[in-house]
Scaffold this motif. Structure first.
Motif, PDB file in Angstrom:
ATOM      1  N   GLN A  52      29.371  17.411  22.385  1.00  0.00           N
ATOM      2  CA  GLN A  52      30.523  16.735  21.782  1.00  0.00           C
ATOM      3  C   GLN A  52      31.315  17.696  20.891  1.00  0.00           C
ATOM      4  O   GLN A  52      32.546  17.638  20.831  1.00  0.00           O
ATOM      5  N   ASP A  53      30.610  18.596  20.228  1.00  0.00           N
ATOM      6  CA  ASP A  53      31.266  19.569  19.349  1.00  0.00           C
ATOM      7  C   ASP A  53      31.885  20.735  20.110  1.00  0.00           C
ATOM      8  O   ASP A  53      32.452  21.645  19.496  1.00  0.00           O
ATOM      9  N   GLY A  54      31.742  20.748  21.442  1.00  0.00           N
ATOM     10  CA  GLY A  54      32.345  21.806  22.243  1.00  0.00           C
ATOM     11  C   GLY A  54      31.462  23.018  22.430  1.00  0.00           C
ATOM     12  O   GLY A  54      31.932  24.091  22.810  1.00  0.00           O
ATOM     13  N   TYR A  55      30.162  22.845  22.178  1.00  0.00           N
ATOM     14  CA  TYR A  55      29.214  23.973  22.224  1.00  0.00           C
ATOM     15  C   TYR A  55      29.213  24.678  23.574  1.00  0.00           C
ATOM     16  O   TYR A  55      29.052  25.887  23.641  1.00  0.00           O
ATOM     17  N   VAL A  56      29.395  23.920  24.666  1.00  0.00           N
ATOM     18  CA  VAL A  56      29.349  24.533  26.003  1.00  0.00           C
ATOM     19  C   VAL A  56      30.660  24.333  26.770  1.00  0.00           C
ATOM     20  O   VAL A  56      30.686  24.405  27.990  1.00  0.00           O
ATOM     21  N   LYS A  57      31.751  24.107  26.050  1.00  0.00           N
ATOM     22  CA  LYS A  57      32.987  23.746  26.741  1.00  0.00           C
ATOM     23  C   LYS A  57      33.559  24.865  27.603  1.00  0.00           C
ATOM     24  O   LYS A  57      34.338  24.609  28.524  1.00  0.00           O
ATOM     25  N   HIS A  58      33.177  26.115  27.331  1.00  0.00           N
ATOM     26  CA  HIS A  58      33.661  27.221  28.158  1.00  0.00           C
ATOM     27  C   HIS A  58      32.817  27.393  29.420  1.00  0.00           C
ATOM     28  O   HIS A  58      33.175  28.171  30.311  1.00  0.00           O
ATOM     29  N   ILE A  59      31.699  26.678  29.478  1.00  0.00           N
ATOM     30  CA  ILE A  59      30.803  26.775  30.634  1.00  0.00           C
ATOM     31  C   ILE A  59      30.859  25.510  31.476  1.00  0.00           C
ATOM     32  O   ILE A  59      31.112  25.550  32.677  1.00  0.00           O
ATOM     33  N   LEU A  60      30.626  24.391  30.823  1.00  0.00           N
ATOM     34  CA  LEU A  60      30.594  23.108  31.534  1.00  0.00           C
ATOM     35  C   LEU A  60      31.392  22.067  30.752  1.00  0.00           C
ATOM     36  O   LEU A  60      30.821  21.205  30.084  1.00  0.00           O
ATOM     37  N   PRO A  61      32.714  22.106  30.820  1.00  0.00           N
ATOM     38  CA  PRO A  61      33.491  21.105  30.092  1.00  0.00           C
ATOM     39  C   PRO A  61      33.280  19.725  30.693  1.00  0.00           C
ATOM     40  O   PRO A  61      33.419  19.533  31.900  1.00  0.00           O
ATOM     41  N   PRO A  62      32.893  18.735  29.879  1.00  0.00           N
ATOM     42  CA  PRO A  62      32.727  17.386  30.414  1.00  0.00           C
ATOM     43  C   PRO A  62      34.075  16.748  30.731  1.00  0.00           C
ATOM     44  O   PRO A  62      35.105  17.125  30.172  1.00  0.00           O
ATOM     45  N   ARG A  63      34.040  15.822  31.637  1.00  0.00           N
ATOM     46  CA  ARG A  63      35.234  15.033  31.895  1.00  0.00           C
ATOM     47  C   ARG A  63      35.292  13.916  30.865  1.00  0.00           C
ATOM     48  O   ARG A  63      34.279  13.305  30.551  1.00  0.00           O
ATOM     49  N   PHE A  64      36.469  13.688  30.337  1.00  0.00           N
ATOM     50  CA  PHE A  64      36.633  12.620  29.351  1.00  0.00           C
ATOM     51  C   PHE A  64      37.256  11.395  30.013  1.00  0.00           C
ATOM     52  O   PHE A  64      38.092  11.537  30.895  1.00  0.00           O
ATOM     53  N   PRO A  65      36.851  10.195  29.605  1.00  0.00           N
ATOM     54  CA  PRO A  65      35.807   9.926  28.606  1.00  0.00           C
ATOM     55  C   PRO A  65      34.426  10.306  29.133  1.00  0.00           C
ATOM     56  O   PRO A  65      34.174  10.253  30.345  1.00  0.00           O
ATOM     57  N   HIS A  66      33.534  10.672  28.211  1.00  0.00           N
ATOM     58  CA  HIS A  66      32.214  11.173  28.563  1.00  0.00           C
ATOM     59  C   HIS A  66      31.139  10.266  27.982  1.00  0.00           C
ATOM     60  O   HIS A  66      31.164   9.941  26.795  1.00  0.00           O
ATOM     61  N   ILE A  67      30.187   9.860  28.838  1.00  0.00           N
ATOM     62  CA  ILE A  67      29.024   9.099  28.385  1.00  0.00           C
ATOM     63  C   ILE A  67      27.897  10.094  28.151  1.00  0.00           C
ATOM     64  O   ILE A  67      27.422  10.715  29.110  1.00  0.00           O
ATOM     65  N   PRO A  68      27.463  10.297  26.912  1.00  0.00           N
ATOM     66  CA  PRO A  68      26.394  11.266  26.640  1.00  0.00           C
ATOM     67  C   PRO A  68      25.024  10.686  26.958  1.00  0.00           C
ATOM     68  O   PRO A  68      24.887   9.529  27.361  1.00  0.00           O
ATOM     69  N   GLY A  69      24.004  11.503  26.718  1.00  0.00           N
ATOM     70  CA  GLY A  69      22.626  11.065  26.931  1.00  0.00           C
ATOM     71  C   GLY A  69      22.037  11.717  28.155  1.00  0.00           C
ATOM     72  O   GLY A  69      22.508  11.486  29.276  1.00  0.00           O
ATOM     73  N   THR A  70      21.015  12.561  27.951  1.00  0.00           N
ATOM     74  CA  THR A  70      20.449  13.323  29.060  1.00  0.00           C
ATOM     75  C   THR A  70      19.063  12.863  29.490  1.00  0.00           C
ATOM     76  O   THR A  70      18.742  12.908  30.682  1.00  0.00           O
ATOM     77  N   ASP A  71      18.238  12.420  28.565  1.00  0.00           N
ATOM     78  CA  ASP A  71      16.835  12.116  28.877  1.00  0.00           C
ATOM     79  C   ASP A  71      16.620  10.619  28.910  1.00  0.00           C
ATOM     80  O   ASP A  71      16.632   9.948  27.865  1.00  0.00           O
ATOM     81  N   VAL A  72      16.395  10.085  30.117  1.00  0.00           N
ATOM     82  CA  VAL A  72      16.329   8.647  30.286  1.00  0.00           C
ATOM     83  C   VAL A  72      15.003   8.210  30.902  1.00  0.00           C
ATOM     84  O   VAL A  72      14.289   8.989  31.529  1.00  0.00           O
ATOM     85  N   SER A  73      14.729   6.934  30.710  1.00  0.00           N
ATOM     86  CA  SER A  73      13.572   6.298  31.322  1.00  0.00           C
ATOM     87  C   SER A  73      14.032   4.921  31.782  1.00  0.00           C
ATOM     88  O   SER A  73      14.770   4.243  31.068  1.00  0.00           O
ATOM     89  N   GLY A  74      13.633   4.523  32.981  1.00  0.00           N
ATOM     90  CA  GLY A  74      14.085   3.232  33.474  1.00  0.00           C
ATOM     91  C   GLY A  74      13.533   2.903  34.843  1.00  0.00           C
ATOM     92  O   GLY A  74      12.495   3.424  35.255  1.00  0.00           O
TER      93      GLY A  74
END
Length: 335
Positions: A52-74
């Protein structure tokens, strides 16, 4: 199945927890080699808000709007064309990577990023794994060279784990001790966190807010063969006096400064090195971690838990940096 879902998203870089918006949007359409998961729980990683802070925006810019959250269980509710290893009803965990999507009632996951969750591993436990557990396991086993197959050490090994009270650190301490190494750990959140890390197996625990802890000197006078750097950035030069002649620092949160330190150390004639590290997602490591949990050799540490309706509170808690273990968001009533 419902056609819409609750989700949390942001529409641009920056803004922290205040920028998260609760929305109702269409459920994603499953596609080839993907499954649709009804999310039970998702953990918040520092990587999530760094994106969200743009840490990887030069590598993998997310498409906005962006739903965060990487580690899931379900639970898998539908499978795309070509999927034969997963079926509706399967309980799974997944690491969605920088593309995210986990802070929602449903999420798409590529079959290469998920694993079937066995009995004895809860949805909350499963959501704690992913980025944090992979970082701990792969840095300890593959980069530090700690054997986790039950064999005895031929030569004593001393490991320093900084930021040991966090999501990665709590796993790293347990895994390093499984390998029989001597573990010195640093913590920054007081006596309670230090006692927890000690209970996870650390031989020595330093308060990083004291002069002794800041110096990283082992109370037993040992030099470190490996430092697993889970904490805040420190220059490589700060570690060097406490390293063995061939000691190395494994940096689990590479930054431009640490990448420069790594390049400088690799170009020098010194046998002491700084190594940047990024984890990889694979089902084999998921199943290895499950096995350890079923044998009661590895456990998760949960700092706090919030419902999806309070996801911004979970986000804010993680951003403080004062978290012991993992912060979890539950996305169903029965998680």
């Amino acid at each position: 199945m419902t056609k819409t879902m609750r989700a949390v998203q942001y529409s641009g870089y920056g803004g922290g927890a205040a920028a998260l918006k609760h929305v109702e949007i269409p459920v994603p359409t499953v596609k080839k080699d993907y499954v649709l998961i009804k999310v039970e729980a998702v953990s918040i990683n520092p990587l999530d808000w760094k994106i969200q802070d743009g840490y990887v925006k030069h590598i993998l810019p997310p498409r906005f709007p962006h739903i965060p959250g990487t580690d899931v269980s379900g639970e898998v509710v539908s499978a795309g064309h070509g999927v034969t290893t997963f079926a509706p009803g399967d309980k799974v965990v997944g690491c969605l990577g920088t593309f995210g999507g986990g802070l929602a009632e449903y999420a798409l996951a590529h079959i290469s990023t998920i694993a079937k969750r066995p009995s004895g591993v809860t949805a909350l436990d499963g959501a704690c794994l992913g980025e944090a557990a992979f970082s701990a396991l792969q840095s300890v086993r593959d980069w530090a060279g700690v054997q986790l197959n039950g064999s005895k050490l031929k030569v004593p090994m001393n490991v320093l784990i900084t930021g040991a009270g966090g999501g990665v650190g709590t796993f790293a301490v347990q895994l390093a001790k499984l390998g029989g190494v001597h573990v010195t750990a640093t913590c920054s959140d007081g006596a309670r966190q230090m006692e927890l890390v000690k209970s996870l197996g650390a031989d020595e625990v330093l308060d990083s807010k004291t002069a002794e802890g800041e110096s990283l000197v082992s109370p037993s006078g040992k030099k470190y063969d490996t430092v697993i750097q889970c904490g805040e950035y420190m220059p490589f030069a700060h570690f060097k006096p406490q390293l063995s002649p061939t000691g190395k620092v494994i940096d689990l949160a590479p930054s431009p400064k640490s990448m420069l330190s790594s390049a400088t150390s690799l170009a020098s004639f010194s046998k002491q090195k700084c190594v940047p590290f990024l984890p990889s997602t694979n089902s084999t490591d998921y199943y290895f971690l499950f096995s350890l949990m079923q044998q009661k050799k590895l456990k998760t540490v949960i700092d706090s838990q919030f419902p999806l309706s309070q996801a911004e509170k979970a986000w804010a808690a993680s951003m403080t940096g004062h978290v012991t273990g993992k912060v979890i968001v539950t996305c169903t009533e029965h998680s």
